[in-house]
Design an enzyme around this catalytic site. Sequence first.
Site, PDB file in Angstrom:
ATOM      1  N   TYR A   1       8.399   1.137  -0.802  1.00 48.96           N
ATOM      2  CA  TYR A   1       7.766  -0.164  -1.079  1.00 48.96           C
ATOM      3  C   TYR A   1       6.825  -0.483   0.072  1.00 48.96           C
ATOM      4  CZ  TYR A   1       7.020  -5.185  -1.324  1.00 48.96           C
ATOM      5  OH  TYR A   1       6.437  -6.421  -1.363  1.00 48.96           O
TER       6      TYR A   1
ATOM      7  N   GLU B   1       0.261  -5.365  -2.972  1.00 48.79           N
ATOM      8  CA  GLU B   1       1.649  -4.912  -3.069  1.00 48.79           C
ATOM      9  C   GLU B   1       1.688  -3.619  -3.887  1.00 48.79           C
ATOM     10  OE1 GLU B   1       5.825  -7.100  -3.786  1.00 48.79           O
ATOM     11  OE2 GLU B   1       4.551  -7.051  -5.573  1.00 48.79           O
TER      12      GLU B   1
END
Length: 396
Positions: free
Chosen positions: A118, A206
């Site tokens: 992530y 993101e």
Amino acid sequence: MNLHEYQGKQLLEKFNVSIQRGFVANNPDEAVECAKKLSNQTGTEIFVVKAQIHAGGRGKGGGVKIAKSLDEVRSISSEIIGMNLVTPQTSKEGKLVNKVLIAEDVYYDGEGDRKEFYMSVLLNRSSSKNMIVYSTEGGVDIEAVAENTPDLIFNEEIDPGSGILPFQARKIAFNLGLKGQAFKNMVKFVTNLYNAYTGSDASLFEINPVLKAADDKIIAVDSKVTIDENALFRHSEYESMRDLSEENPVEVEARESGLNYVDLDGNVGCMVNGAGLAMATMDLIKLAGGEPANFLDVGGTADSSRVEKAFRLILQDSNVKAILVNIFGGIVRCDRVAEGIVSAYTNLGNIDIPIIVRLQGTNSDKAKEIIDGSGLNVLSAIAFDEAANKVQAALN
């Protein structure tokens, strides 16, 4: 301004960030053609069909599926396009899917192992520095990771003046447990991702997941991008990326009318001039036992026309049980605002909820006389606490 996944990947590619390649389609026929084109360019024989909406968690709602043939590309696209996709980040009604991204398979076999990470880039407002947040636990809900295993969440603050330094990119790759060619590729990926964030004037990039492929390539498999609207004047080409069908229609209407409006889940509509006063007014509403239904700044030119437009926006929300108008007349004259309120009330008609009006500043006395003498269901207030008490009474 939020972007679709495919648009975010287009920005990433401009800054030399490795992405999962694909093409966007508006119908099943286009989806098949996109798959053929993708196969010719990449050699992939497996395709990922991804619903394009402004919300995460698409896979959980059936918005991301694997197709192993052109026939499956067609059938899966037919299922996804036109569906109301419900995810943890949408309302109960979900969002209508108008297009899909046909993406290549990047989970191919190789000598090495695959790993998902992530990574996001955003502003840390408390330190006034940019920040890269990253984790070894990619491809899952990062919120759950942060809650259950916070030690697996890392962050690296970056001075916007100097930009990301080489040792910071290496530190991130090291904390992710990478080595060899994968380590080098991650250093390049992180550097280019940060440059994409600053170069596009974004408020959020993101990537979940960031994939270390079997051949040690580092690839952005997904992208969630939010562009800072205050910087759009530097990027006129980004305006064409705006998908109005994904945005709140009331907010779209407000923007077209030159009003600063944000829809909220409350029961008291508010109309204010000035962002600071608007925030204070929202606090006032909460202290009075209510919840603000919107943020609405009519600006310094609160004439009759703007006031009427503002009322129309607020009244579209069926949850609104009262309206608080809180105007400070500096440049704008309060008596003209009062005339605009009375005019708007008369033109709109059938307003069956109480309106509390607090006008302070230039010609506020005249404004109070106009409101009190209008004979309409409009209550005037002078002090903040008086306005709060009248809001509370209206709700009760």
